[in-house]
Each structure stands twice: as structure tokens, then as C-alpha cells.
Design an enzyme around this catalytic site. Structure first.
Site, PDB file in Angstrom:
ATOM      1  N   MET A  78       0.524  -0.855  -0.233  1.00 11.76           N
ATOM      2  CA  MET A  78      -0.185  -0.002  -0.364  1.00 11.76           C
ATOM      3  C   MET A  78       0.644   1.357   0.250  1.00 11.76           C
ATOM      4  SD  MET A  78      -2.879  -0.757   2.920  1.00 11.76           S
ATOM      5  CE  MET A  78      -4.265   0.388   2.516  1.00 11.76           C
ATOM      6  N   HIS A  79       0.281   2.315  -0.225  1.00 11.42           N
ATOM      7  CA  HIS A  79       0.837   3.651  -0.021  1.00 11.42           C
ATOM      8  C   HIS A  79       2.055   3.939  -1.358  1.00 11.42           C
ATOM      9  CE1 HIS A  79      -1.064   3.153   3.998  1.00 11.42           C
ATOM     10  NE2 HIS A  79      -0.599   2.226   4.096  1.00 11.42           N
ATOM     11  N   ASP A 237      -2.804  -4.965   0.510  1.00 14.59           N
ATOM     12  CA  ASP A 237      -2.403  -6.010   0.720  1.00 14.59           C
ATOM     13  C   ASP A 237      -2.614  -6.660   2.028  1.00 14.59           C
ATOM     14  OD1 ASP A 237      -0.802  -4.435   2.601  1.00 14.59           O
ATOM     15  OD2 ASP A 237       0.747  -4.757   1.943  1.00 14.59           O
TER      16      ASP A 237
END
Length: 489
Positions: A78-79, A237
Site C-alpha cells: 500500500m501507499h 495487501d
């Protein structure tokens, strides 16, 4: 029919092939490089993700009829910030979730814009790993690159775009950007303005199980697929792993004991705790979840055994631990600072309570218990929001330890369910692909039919009571050390 789940991780991409019955038929993994151009920075090349994913699909399907593949989906780190120009070329390497360059930008967001406004706009406050601070960093430090931006996306969404040509993301992954109005599952006008971007730069938002398109004809031909293989949006995830562990529905819980540790609680209703101690995100099932993330979990045990005790025999070290709930040594598991619930990058790992009769086993026990106590810190925040949590699934490398699972069951005083198959985001991705293809009516049905519990660890009333007293002592340690941490960094 077959369904492919692609877990785009930080060190490698893991690909999984699942059949109609939910049986895992094959798994392959392919690595790609990670770059650290400056201390605290962490980057990867999106082109490497795509190259290894395509080669991975070819390897995955060896010995299988590729024409039977019906769908593909993802779980992804992520991110990360992926930016493309008007020619759809990657402008710069992706800035990853574990990159720490945005302290200044996070301070601006949390202090100048204000945590209350961030929570109102995006249901979360700023963390260095989130995407919005990275955009601000790029505007300040790479203005020429910033001016070239036409598309902003997350790591797994780059794969979806390359495979289908659809500029898309899903609600769970988008929740971790600090750009999404999480409650209403749409981009926040206010956050776009704060970050000096337009909504046209952002992808269309889908539910995780929705089909975003089909594999491009030339790619399908290269991989030996049919021309109508559906691609589902996929999930971040942790949300994808929650699907794989059956953590869907109201009040369901999953604990992950990986390098980092997470406690993931699904909820039908949107909710934010008053201190933003937990992340409030959309989940992959059309609802919401709360997530506490501690930066060092199983990595604490690895550090203690590898670096301090100089041993790889973790099980042998745990064999010496006999008296649960009676240890006088405590350990704060903050080797890399801490995210949930304190959001303090200055926090440090700490032992306290040693005496002349403290043993090696006491110290090992303290490490395991400290991680479990820290998980309970986030668990308590979720309970204050009215969520009734009576049991949890458990996954990750640390979950292979029977002793650790027993500690968690008694420290949190909940039942711990152990799963037959634990493949995490890659399995979750395959399940989302199956839902998108109509093999299952919805995500909950897929989870009910595919996820199997093989063992349940029950809390023991006497031991749980001992650990309750220990936890009440443990929770005083961080507040007592907080000011000291700020002084010793």
C-alpha cells in the site's frame, strides 16, 4: 476454471493459481530490486514489477491449460506513489510505504492543516508512509517532475493499468493514500486541493471485487490466455489478506504476525476513534475496517534470536519458557518507532524489570509477550468503538509458534483460529477474481466456502486473569518513557 492472484510485495511478487473449488494449484515468486538512494528512503521501479509479474504468470501456468484462466486480481503493497506523464511513462521510481522522507510534510498536514480536518476529510491523519505526504514532497523537492504528472496511482494499480489500459484503483488501497473520503468511498475535494492536484490525476475508484476490464489482446496472446480474461480491481495487501483469512463481515478479526504486526477488524459501519490511533479504511467487501499496525512484530523475535542470542533455533529458545503470566520482565517492541496506536517514530524498544535472577528464557518470553501486549493496545481502541470481538484468525510467520498463539489468546482473552491454508494477499486476490467472474455470489460466500479453520486456541480463565494484571502494568511503561524517547534519539 482458474483464477490468478498477484501479491505485489516489497521484496517480491507472489503469484497463486486457484481453481473453482478454492484449491491452490500452484505458487511462484519472483524478486525485484529495492533501492535506498538516501538514508531513510525506499524506492522501486514499477517497470520491474510488471516485468516480473508477466514472467511470473508464464511460470505459474506451466503445466496448466492457460485457456482456463477466467480472472486475475491483486493484493498489493500500500501507499506507494507511482506517477506517469502524458505519454504514460513512469516519471520517477515509486516512493514506497516504508520510505521516511516525508516527516516535514506530515508535520505540515497534521499540525498546520490539522488532524481534525484530516480526519474529517479522509478519516485518518498523516503518516510518513502515506501517499499524500509523498505528493507534497515531490512538489517541493522535484517541481519539474511534479509538473509532468498526469496520472497518480498505487503499485498494484500500475499492474492493472498495464494489463487492461483501465486507470483504476480500489477503495481499500485508496483509503491509505490520505486522498479518499473513506466514509463516502470517493476522492476528497479538500485533500486534492491541499495536495495541489486535480481529481483528473486520480484513477476511477472501484470496489475490490469489481471487474475493471479484460486483459489486452496482445498480452493475452503473449501469456496464452483467452481474449476475455477479467481483471478485478483487487485490494491493499492487508484487505486482501483479510479476504484470504475469511475476515469479512461485522466484528471479524485477523491478527498478522509478520515482520510488522497488524490487527484487522472488519465492520459494517464506518467508524473513527477519537485519537485516530487506528487506520479507518474501506475493506474489500463493500464495508469498512479498522486496522492497527505495529512496525515490529515477528521482526522483534528475529532480532532477539539472530542478533542478541546468536541463534537460529527459535523453537528451542521457546522450549525454556514455562511460567506464562508470571514474568517480571517487560519489553516495548518499538525497534523502528511505532505507528498504532501512538504514531511516534521516536519510540524505541525497551526492556524493563530485570533483576539478578532474570534468565535468558525470561527475556525471550518478554519479547513475545511485548508484541502481544502491543497488539492488545490496538485491540482496546477497537473495543472502545463498540465492536464486540470474541475470536480472531491468525497468520504470518510468527503464527507458526504454538506458544505465541497461546499468549495472544490469553493476553487478548479471545479465541484464536488457525487456518488450513495461509497464503495471504495472493489467495485473497484470486478469491476477488473469482467473485468478479461470478464463481461466487459475493466475497463473504467465497470466504465461507474456501477458508477452513483447523484448530482453535481457547483462552484459559486463570492464565487470562494473570495476563490481565500484567497488561495493566505494561500499559504504564510507554507513557513513562515517552519524553525520554524524544531526548535520546
Amino acid at each position: 476454471m482458474f483464477y490468478i492472484g498477484i501479491d505485489l510485495g516489497t521484496s517480491s511478487v507472489k503469484l497463486l493459481l486457484m481453481d473453482d473449488n478454492g484449491k491452490v494449484r500452484n505458487i511462484v515468486s519472483r524478486e525485484y530490486p529495492l533501492f535506498f538512494p538516501h538514508p531513510g528512503w525506499s524506492e522501486q521501479r514499477p517497470q520491474d514489477w510488471y516485468k516480473e509479474s508477466i514472467e511470473g504468470v508464464k511460470e505459474l501456468l506451466q503445466g496448466f491449460d492457460a485457456k482456463k484462466v477466467a480472472g486475475i486480481s491483486f493484493g498489493g503493497q500500500m501507499h506507494g506513489l507511482v506517477v506517469l506523464d502524458e505519454k504514460d511513462e513512469v516519471i520517477r521510481p515509486a516512493i514506497l510505504w516504508n520510505d521516511g522522507r516525508t516527516t516535514k510534510e506530515c508535520d505540515y498536514l497534521n499540525q498546520t492543516i490539522g488532524k481534525e480536518k484530516l480526519s474529517e476529510y479522509a478519516a485518518n491523519i498523516a503518516f510518513t508512509g502515506f501517499t499524500a505526504p509523498k505528493i507534497l514532497w515531490m512538489r517541493e523537492n522535484e517541481p519539474e517532475n511534479f509538473k509532468r504528472i498526469k496520472k497518480i496511482m498505487l503499485p498494484k494499480d500500475y499492474l492493472a493499468y498495464k494489463l487492461t489500459g483501465t486507470f483504476c484503483t480500489d477503495v481499500s488501497d485508496a483509503s491509505g493514500m490520505l486522498l479518499l473520503d473513506v466514509k463516502n468511498r470517493r476522492w476528497s475535494d479538500e485533500m486534492c486541493e491541499i495536495c495541489h492536484i486535480t481529481k483528473e490525476m486520480l484513477p476511477k475508484v472501484y470496489e475490490s471485487y469489481e471487474c475493471v476490464g479484460t486483459v489486452k489482446p496482445e498480452i493475452a496472446e503473449e501469456l496464452g490466455l483467452t481474449a476475455n480474461v477479467k481483471v478485478a480491481a483487487g485490494a491493499g495487501d492487508n484487505a486482501a489478506a483479510a479476504v484470504a483469512t475469511g475476515t469479512v463481515g461485522d466484528g471479524k478479526c485477523n491478527i498478522s504476525l509478520g515482520t510488522s504486526g497488524t490487527i484487522f477488524v472488519s465492520s459494517k459501519k464506518f467508524g473513527v476513534d477519537e485519537n485516530n490511533a487506528l487506520h479507518a479504511f474501506c475493506d474489500a467487501n463493500g464495508a469498512y475496517h479498522l486496522m492497527g499496525c505495529m512496525l515490529s512484530a515477528a521482526s522483534c523475535n528475529k532480532w532477539w534470536n539472530d542478533e542478541i542470542l546468536q541463534t537460529k533455533d527459535y523453537a528451542k529458545e521457546q522450549e525454556q519458557i514455562k511460567k506464562l503470566g508470571e514474568n517480571h520482565v517487560y519489553y516495548l517492541p518499538y525497534l523502528m518507532g511505532e505507528r498504532s496506536p501512538y504514531n511516534n517514530p521516536n519510540a524505541r524498544a525497551t526492556f524493563i524489570g530485570m533483576t539478578m535472577d532474570t534468565t535468558r528464557a525470561d527475556m525471550t518470553q518478554a519479547v513475545l509477550e511485548g508484541v502481544a501486549f502491543a497488539l492488545r493496545d490496538s485491540f482496546e481502541v477497537a473495543k472502545k468503538l463498540g465492536l464486540k470481538i470474541e475470536r480472531t484468525k491468525i497468520c504470518g510467520g510468527g503464527a507458526k509458534s504454538p506458544l505465541w498463539k497461546k499468549m495472544i489468546a490469553n493476553i487478548l482473552n479471545i479465541k484464536v483460529d488457525v487456518l488450513e491454508t495461509e497464503e495471504g494477499p495472493s489467495l485473497g486476490g484470486a478469491m476477488l477474481a473469482a467473485v468478479a467472474c461470478g464463481a461466487y455470489e459475493n466475497v463473504e460466500q467465497a470466504a465461507t466456502q474456501i477458508v477452513k479453520v483447523v484448530e482453535t486456541i481457547e483462552p484459559e480463565p486463570e492464565l487470562a486473569a494473570k495476563y490481565e494484571a500484567r497488561y495493566q502494568q505494561y500499559r504504564n511503561i510507554y507513557p513513562a518513557c515517552k519524553n525520554l524517547f524524544d531526548k535520546i534519539i
